[in-house]
Design a protein around this motif. Structure first.
Motif, mmCIF file in Angstrom:
data_model
loop_
_atom_site.group_PDB
_atom_site.id
_atom_site.type_symbol
_atom_site.label_atom_id
_atom_site.label_comp_id
_atom_site.label_asym_id
_atom_site.label_seq_id
_atom_site.Cartn_x
_atom_site.Cartn_y
_atom_site.Cartn_z
ATOM 1 N N PRO A 146 -0.366 -10.523 -6.558
ATOM 2 C CA PRO A 146 -1.720 -10.267 -6.064
ATOM 3 C C PRO A 146 -1.682 -9.787 -4.612
ATOM 4 N N GLY A 147 -2.703 -9.046 -4.229
ATOM 5 C CA GLY A 147 -2.828 -8.639 -2.831
ATOM 6 C C GLY A 147 -2.036 -7.405 -2.461
ATOM 7 N N LEU A 148 -1.659 -6.593 -3.423
ATOM 8 C CA LEU A 148 -0.917 -5.367 -3.134
ATOM 9 C C LEU A 148 -1.940 -4.322 -2.693
ATOM 10 N N ALA A 149 -2.203 -4.288 -1.380
ATOM 11 C CA ALA A 149 -3.274 -3.459 -0.828
ATOM 12 C C ALA A 149 -3.029 -3.230 0.656
ATOM 13 N N GLN A 150 -3.665 -2.204 1.193
ATOM 14 C CA GLN A 150 -3.418 -1.853 2.592
ATOM 15 C C GLN A 150 -3.664 -3.004 3.549
ATOM 16 N N MET A 151 -4.752 -3.711 3.389
ATOM 17 C CA MET A 151 -5.106 -4.710 4.391
ATOM 18 C C MET A 151 -4.091 -5.840 4.481
ATOM 19 N N TYR A 152 -3.236 -5.944 3.494
ATOM 20 C CA TYR A 152 -2.275 -7.039 3.467
ATOM 21 C C TYR A 152 -0.844 -6.522 3.420
ATOM 22 N N THR A 153 -0.563 -5.570 2.552
ATOM 23 C CA THR A 153 0.812 -5.125 2.366
ATOM 24 C C THR A 153 1.323 -4.304 3.543
ATOM 25 N N THR A 154 0.496 -3.443 4.121
ATOM 26 C CA THR A 154 0.957 -2.650 5.260
ATOM 27 C C THR A 154 1.273 -3.568 6.439
ATOM 28 N N GLY A 155 0.469 -4.592 6.642
ATOM 29 C CA GLY A 155 0.786 -5.581 7.674
ATOM 30 C C GLY A 155 2.036 -6.366 7.339
ATOM 31 N N GLU A 156 2.246 -6.642 6.051
ATOM 32 C CA GLU A 156 3.466 -7.336 5.650
ATOM 33 C C GLU A 156 4.692 -6.464 5.910
ATOM 34 N N ILE A 157 4.567 -5.162 5.690
ATOM 35 C CA ILE A 157 5.668 -4.247 5.997
ATOM 36 C C ILE A 157 6.020 -4.349 7.479
ATOM 37 N N GLN A 189 11.063 0.422 0.999
ATOM 38 C CA GLN A 189 10.689 1.285 -0.109
ATOM 39 C C GLN A 189 9.184 1.563 -0.098
ATOM 40 N N LEU A 190 8.381 0.522 0.152
ATOM 41 C CA LEU A 190 6.935 0.713 0.229
ATOM 42 C C LEU A 190 6.564 1.578 1.424
ATOM 43 N N LEU A 191 7.195 1.328 2.562
ATOM 44 C CA LEU A 191 6.948 2.145 3.745
ATOM 45 C C LEU A 191 7.281 3.607 3.469
ATOM 46 N N GLY A 192 8.388 3.850 2.793
ATOM 47 C CA GLY A 192 8.789 5.211 2.478
ATOM 48 C C GLY A 192 7.748 5.953 1.662
ATOM 49 N N GLN A 193 7.104 5.264 0.721
ATOM 50 C CA GLN A 193 6.058 5.903 -0.074
ATOM 51 C C GLN A 193 4.843 6.239 0.777
ATOM 52 N N LEU A 194 4.418 5.304 1.606
ATOM 53 C CA LEU A 194 3.262 5.555 2.481
ATOM 54 C C LEU A 194 3.540 6.713 3.436
ATOM 55 N N ARG A 195 4.774 6.801 3.928
ATOM 56 C CA ARG A 195 5.150 7.903 4.817
ATOM 57 C C ARG A 195 5.201 9.216 4.033
ATOM 58 N N ALA A 196 5.757 9.179 2.829
ATOM 59 C CA ALA A 196 5.918 10.400 2.041
ATOM 60 C C ALA A 196 4.578 11.035 1.700
ATOM 61 N N PHE A 197 3.550 10.208 1.508
ATOM 62 C CA PHE A 197 2.228 10.729 1.161
ATOM 63 C C PHE A 197 1.339 10.925 2.389
ATOM 64 N N GLY A 198 1.898 10.782 3.585
ATOM 65 C CA GLY A 198 1.162 11.069 4.812
ATOM 66 C C GLY A 198 0.086 10.069 5.166
ATOM 67 N N LEU A 199 0.248 8.817 4.733
ATOM 68 C CA LEU A 199 -0.788 7.816 4.968
ATOM 69 C C LEU A 199 -0.486 6.885 6.136
ATOM 70 N N VAL A 200 0.753 6.838 6.611
ATOM 71 C CA VAL A 200 1.075 6.075 7.815
ATOM 72 C C VAL A 200 2.059 6.864 8.667
ATOM 73 N N ALA A 201 2.013 6.589 9.974
ATOM 74 C CA ALA A 201 2.952 7.195 10.909
ATOM 75 C C ALA A 201 4.238 6.367 10.949
ATOM 76 N N GLU A 202 5.236 6.889 11.617
ATOM 77 C CA GLU A 202 6.470 6.140 11.818
ATOM 78 C C GLU A 202 6.154 4.867 12.596
ATOM 79 N N PRO A 203 6.586 3.699 12.135
ATOM 80 C CA PRO A 203 6.296 2.454 12.859
ATOM 81 C C PRO A 203 6.858 2.467 14.273
ATOM 82 N N VAL A 204 6.113 1.848 15.182
ATOM 83 C CA VAL A 204 6.575 1.675 16.556
ATOM 84 C C VAL A 204 7.132 0.253 16.650
#
Length: 376
Positions: A133-144, A355-370
């Motif tokens: 449960p909770g596989l969503a931007q508001m939680y998973t991107t922060g978990e990444i 792996q999740l970060l790579g997908q978000l980057r590949a589809f242009g939805l997040v920038a490279e993490p700082v």
């Protein structure tokens, strides 16, 4: 019974149709399911670009364990977007278990995550199934972002902030009100749940990338403390979040407070009806399709330990599209290979944060993490 490998339950909703959109992009056949087939058909044709090239079917189903079990038989993965999940989730989870399907959802309801962990996790693990449960931007991107920090050993405390531009959907607004009325928000302190002070109110946070402070709330406690409850690396985890729109944030505690006061003496059914009506007054139409110039997201994690520090910031856009992509990629993974962990598991534990970060980057939805580190 379906011949499609993936079922999207709640496909006519804002998030559900984005999951369908990305399943189409991954070339995955799916069953778009819900309680109103005509509504699903109209939603697919009007709101899912390229739907005419997708391999999909539509199914109408009653929301009960028996009906859902029959529908899910033959599917490998169910993507559930029907909330409030504490109310509607149990039937879907039990049907997945009976039908032998992996379960994914987009919840942010902390009490529902606790239920999944404590009530259903062991059964799913024993069946060789994933319960995520909770596989969503508001939680998973922060978990990444948190996992990137935790690549440095010796850090045991996570301070998480999640912000996005835009406004909640109809379903999210209802969930926020129902969840506020029926459950408490918790953070993790020395591996134990501690309740947020219900009277805390808004908390100003320093947000990377801007001079203005942003206003935050515990937002139900979020998923993160539950995910890290059984992680030996982490002893403390607290998350706050909100929208960048300060005026909207200032109005949230007042709206929630009025709703709680008005429904405090009602039974569960009457209270849910009243909160649903209140939510409809606040948000009664779907938000427009996201615009990357307007619908920005920001996930910031400070991680610390006795002698070390790390900070990770992930700037992104279109948080609902991030959710749709994460769901579709997870389904694609599960159709091709087992998850990294069975039973109750976060997206990062099931599929790997890079792996999740790579997908978000590949589809242009997040920038490279700082990402920055200090100390030993």
């Amino acid at each position: 019974m379906t011949t499609k490998p993936v079922v999207v339950y709640g496909a006519s909703g804002y998030t559900g149709r984005l999951v369908c959109e990305y399943l189409r992009e991954f070339g995955i056949p799916f069953l778009a399911a819900g309680r109103n087939s005509a509504k699903i058909k109209a939603s697919m044709e009007s709101n899912v670009p390229g739907i005419e090239t997708a391999d999909y079917e539509i199914a109408e189903v009653s929301h009960d364990v028996a009906s859902l079990t029959e529908l899910f038989r033959g599917a490998s993965v169910v993507c559930n977007t029907v909330g409030p999940f504490s109310t509607y989730g149990p039937a879907v989870v039990e049907a997945c278990l009976a039908a032998g399907a992996h379960y994914l959802d987009t919840t942010g309801e902390q009490d529902w995550l606790m239920t999944c962990d404590e009530t259903y996790g062991a059964e799913f693990a024993a069946a060789g199934l994933l319960l995520s449960p909770g596989l969503a931007q508001m939680y998973t991107t922060g978990e990444i972002a948190a996992e990137l920090c935790l690549e440095k050993p010796g850090l045991d405390t996570l301070d998480i902030a999640v912000f996005w531009g835009g406004s909640p959907t109809i379903a999210s607004t209802r969930t926020i009100l129902v969840n506020a009325a029926t459950s408490r928000a918790h953070y993790l302190q020395q591996n134990a749940y501690v309740e947020f002070d219900p009277a805390q109110g808004l908390v100003p946070l320093v947000v990377p990338g801007q001079h203005e402070l942003a206003m935050s709330l515990p937002w139900g406690g979020t998923s993160h403390p539950v995910w890290y409850k059984r992680d030996p690396r982490v002893a403390n985890c607290k998350a706050q979040g909100g929208v960048f729109n300060a005026a909207l944030m200032h109005g949230v505690p007042q709206i929630v407070g009025q709703a709680l006061e008005a429904t405090k003496d009602m039974g569960p059914e009457a209270r849910n009806e009243a909160l649903t009506a209140t939510a409809a007054q606040i948000m009664n139409e779907m938000p427009p399709r996201e615009n990357p110039r307007l619908n920005k997201s920001l996930d910031s994690v400070h991680a610390s330990g006795p002698l070390g520090r790390a900070h990770c910031v992930i700037h992104g856009n279109q948080n609902y599209k991030q959710t749709g992509l994460l769901q579709a990629f997870a389904a694609s993974w599960l159709l091709q290979q087992p998850p990294n962990k069975y039973g109750f598991a976060s997206g990062c534990k099931a599929f790997g944060h890079r792996q999740l970060l790579g997908q978000l980057r590949a589809f242009g939805l997040v920038a490279e993490p700082v990402l920055t580190f200090q100390g030993n």
